[in-house]
Design a protein around this motif. Structure first.
Motif, PDB file in Angstrom:
ATOM      1  N   MET A   1       0.823  -1.220   0.000  1.00 20.06           N
ATOM      2  CA  MET A   1       0.000   0.000   0.000  1.00 20.06           C
ATOM      3  C   MET A   1       0.852   1.262   0.000  1.00 20.06           C
ATOM      4  O   MET A   1       0.481   2.282  -0.579  1.00 20.06           O
ATOM      5  CB  MET A   1      -0.989  -0.013   1.175  1.00 20.06           C
TER       6      MET A   1
ATOM      7  N   LYS B   1       2.806   3.196  -3.472  1.00 18.13           N
ATOM      8  CA  LYS B   1       2.293   4.284  -4.308  1.00 18.13           C
ATOM      9  C   LYS B   1       2.939   5.625  -3.955  1.00 18.13           C
ATOM     10  O   LYS B   1       2.894   6.571  -4.744  1.00 18.13           O
ATOM     11  CB  LYS B   1       0.774   4.380  -4.184  1.00 18.13           C
TER      12      LYS B   1
ATOM     13  N   SER C   1      -6.644  -0.210   2.954  1.00 22.82           N
ATOM     14  CA  SER C   1      -5.856   0.950   2.550  1.00 22.82           C
ATOM     15  C   SER C   1      -6.724   1.979   1.840  1.00 22.82           C
ATOM     16  O   SER C   1      -7.604   1.624   1.056  1.00 22.82           O
ATOM     17  CB  SER C   1      -4.736   0.493   1.608  1.00 22.82           C
ATOM     18  N   GLU C   2      -6.476   3.251   2.126  1.00 27.02           N
ATOM     19  CA  GLU C   2      -7.109   4.306   1.342  1.00 27.02           C
ATOM     20  C   GLU C   2      -6.642   4.187  -0.099  1.00 27.02           C
ATOM     21  O   GLU C   2      -5.461   3.979  -0.357  1.00 27.02           O
ATOM     22  CB  GLU C   2      -6.730   5.685   1.883  1.00 27.02           C
ATOM     23  N   LYS C   3      -7.558   4.353  -1.013  1.00 25.61           N
ATOM     24  CA  LYS C   3      -7.190   4.235  -2.418  1.00 25.61           C
ATOM     25  C   LYS C   3      -7.205   5.602  -3.100  1.00 25.61           C
ATOM     26  O   LYS C   3      -6.204   6.297  -3.159  1.00 25.61           O
ATOM     27  CB  LYS C   3      -8.143   3.270  -3.114  1.00 25.61           C
ATOM     28  N   ASP C   4      -8.378   5.978  -3.625  1.00 22.29           N
ATOM     29  CA  ASP C   4      -8.442   7.175  -4.457  1.00 22.29           C
ATOM     30  C   ASP C   4      -8.894   8.418  -3.712  1.00 22.29           C
ATOM     31  O   ASP C   4      -8.622   9.528  -4.143  1.00 22.29           O
ATOM     32  CB  ASP C   4      -9.378   6.919  -5.655  1.00 22.29           C
TER      33      ASP C   4
ATOM     34  N   CYS D   1     -10.073   0.259   0.933  1.00 24.65           N
ATOM     35  CA  CYS D   1     -10.181  -0.984   0.180  1.00 24.65           C
ATOM     36  C   CYS D   1      -9.515  -2.092   0.985  1.00 24.65           C
ATOM     37  O   CYS D   1      -8.301  -2.044   1.223  1.00 24.65           O
ATOM     38  CB  CYS D   1      -9.502  -0.831  -1.175  1.00 24.65           C
TER      39      CYS D   1
ATOM     40  N   THR E   1     -14.981  -1.819  -1.116  1.00 21.98           N
ATOM     41  CA  THR E   1     -14.606  -0.600  -0.400  1.00 21.98           C
ATOM     42  C   THR E   1     -15.608  -0.321   0.704  1.00 21.98           C
ATOM     43  O   THR E   1     -16.745  -0.809   0.681  1.00 21.98           O
ATOM     44  CB  THR E   1     -14.559   0.643  -1.323  1.00 21.98           C
TER      45      THR E   1
END
Length: 319
Positions: A112, A115, A241-244, A250, A303
Motif C-alpha cells: 500500500m 504508491k 488501505s485508502e485508495k483514491d 479498500c 470498499t
C-alpha cells in the motif's frame, strides 16, 4: 496479492471460500471455544459447502471470547506470542498471535505504501506507543525506523532528532494522527527541524486512530506532504488501505476476509477473519468498528467508508 488482483470474480470467491473453510475446520477440531460455540448456534462444518455459505458461520464478539479462558480459545502448543487489544472499544482482549502474521502484514503494508515511492529499506520516523526509547529517539532494528518517545516533550528530543536526520534522511513519518498533528504544531516553532523535514519527507502514514480532518490538514500543511491512512488492528483480521479518496478504504482480502454487516441505516459493523492465526483463531469477529457505504465486486466487499471512530467509550467536548 498479485495473483488475487488478476483473478476473476468467481476465482476470488473460491479463494476466499478455501481460506475460510481451512480456518473453520481447524477451529472446530482444535479449539474448545469454537466447538462449543458453534454447537450452541447450530452450525456445523457440513453446512459450509460454498462461498455463499460463509454467512452461515456464526459471528463472534469480544464478549463471546471473554466468556472463555485464553486456554479454551487457543491452541497453546503452537508457536505464538501473547498480545492484547488496546481496549479502544472499552474492553481489552488477550490472545496469541503467530510470528508468520507479521510477515503477511508487512507484505501488505509495503504494497500500500509503494504508491508513495516507499521501499522496505527506506527509513521512517515512528510516532507510536513507545515509552522506553533511549534518548527519546533511537534506531529500532526490527522495524528499520527511528522510534520516537511520544511521552517526552518534543522540545526535549528535537536536538537528537535533528542530528539523526542530518546523518540518515527520513523520507516518511508514521504514527498516530493526533500525535503527528501535535508534532506538526511543535515543528512550526522549530524552524531548523521543520526545514529538515520539509526537505526529506515524501509522505505521512497514519494508523491506529480515526484520522480526523483537523489532524490531516495540519500535518499536510506543515510538512507539505500527502497523508495516507490505513485501517488495521491488533487482532489482525482486517487490513484496508485508502485508495483514491480520503476515508474510503479498500480491504485486502488476501490478508483476511473482511465483511460489512448492516446494523442500522447506512451503518455497518466491520467483520473480519484472520486467515493466518491458528494459535487463537478469530473467525467472523465483530471489530465493533462502524463503517458505511460498502461497495461489492462479485459479492466480496470492495470498499467501505469510516465516518467515525470505534464504538465504545468516547469523550465529547464543548464543540
Amino acid at each position: 496479492i498479485d495473483d488475487y488482483a488478476c483473478m476473476s470474480e468467481e476465482q476470488r470467491r473460491v479463494y476466499v471460500y478455501k481460506k475460510m473453510y481451512a480456518i473453520v475446520e481447524y477451529a472446530i477440531n482444535n479449539i474448545e471455544f469454537y466447538k462449543e460455540h458453534y454447537q450452541k448456534k447450530g452450525f456445523s462444518l457440513s453446512q459450509l459447502k460454498s462461498f455463499e455459505d460463509i454467512e452461515k458461520i456464526p459471528i463472534i464478539s469480544k464478549d463471546d471470547l471473554l466468556n472463555y479462558s485464553l486456554e479454551k480459545r487457543s491452541n497453546t502448543s503452537l508457536n505464538g506470542f501473547l498480545v492484547n487489544t488496546g481496549g479502544s472499544s472499552g474492553k481489552t482482549l488477550t490472545f496469541f498471535a503467530q510470528p508468520c502474521q507479521i510477515g503477511v502484514e508487512w507484505a501488505h503494508i509495503h504494497r500500500m505504501w509503494a504508491k508513495f515511492g516507499f521501499k522496505y529499506w527506506h527509513l521512517r520516523a515512528c510516532f507510536v506507543g513507545r515509552s522506553k526509547v533511549d534518548n527519546g529517539v533511537d534506531y529500532e532494528f526490527a522495524r528499520h525506523c527511528l522510534s520516537i518517545d511520544i511521552y517526552k516533550p518534543f522540545a526535549e528530543i528535537s536536538k537528537i532528532l535533528k542530528e539523526k536526520l542530518r546523518k540518515s534522511p527520513c523520507h516518511y513519518l508514521h504514527g498516530y494522527p493526533s500525535v503527528l498533528s501535535d508534532f506538526a504544531s511543535y515543528c512550526e516553532t522549530d524552524s531548523e527541524l521543520l526545514h529538515l523535514l520539509r526537505k526529506q519527507v515524501k509522505a505521512v502514514f497514519l494508523n491506529s486512530e480515526y484520522p480526523y480532518p483537523i489532524y490531516r490538514e495540519k500535518i499536510e500543511k506543515v510538512f507539505q506532504a500527502p497523508t495516507h491512512s490505513f485501517y488495521g488492528h491488533t487482532e489482525r483480521c482486517v487490513l484496508a488501505s485508502e485508495k483514491d479518496e480520503p476515508f474510503t478504504f479498500c480491504p485486502f482480502q488476501t490478508y483476511g476476509y473482511t465483511e460489512a454487516l448492516q446494523s442500522g441505516d447506512n451503518q455497518f459493523d466491520l467483520i473480519g477473519t484472520s486467515y493466518y492465526n491458528y494459535a487463537s483463531p478469530l473467525i467472523r469477529y465483530n471489530t465493533q468498528d462502524l463503517v458505511s457505504d460498502p461497495t461489492y465486486s462479485g459479492k466480496i466487499l470492495e470498499t467501505f467508508k469510516i465516518k467515525e471512530g470505534r464504538s465504545g467509550q468516547t469523550i465529547l467536548d464543548a464543540n
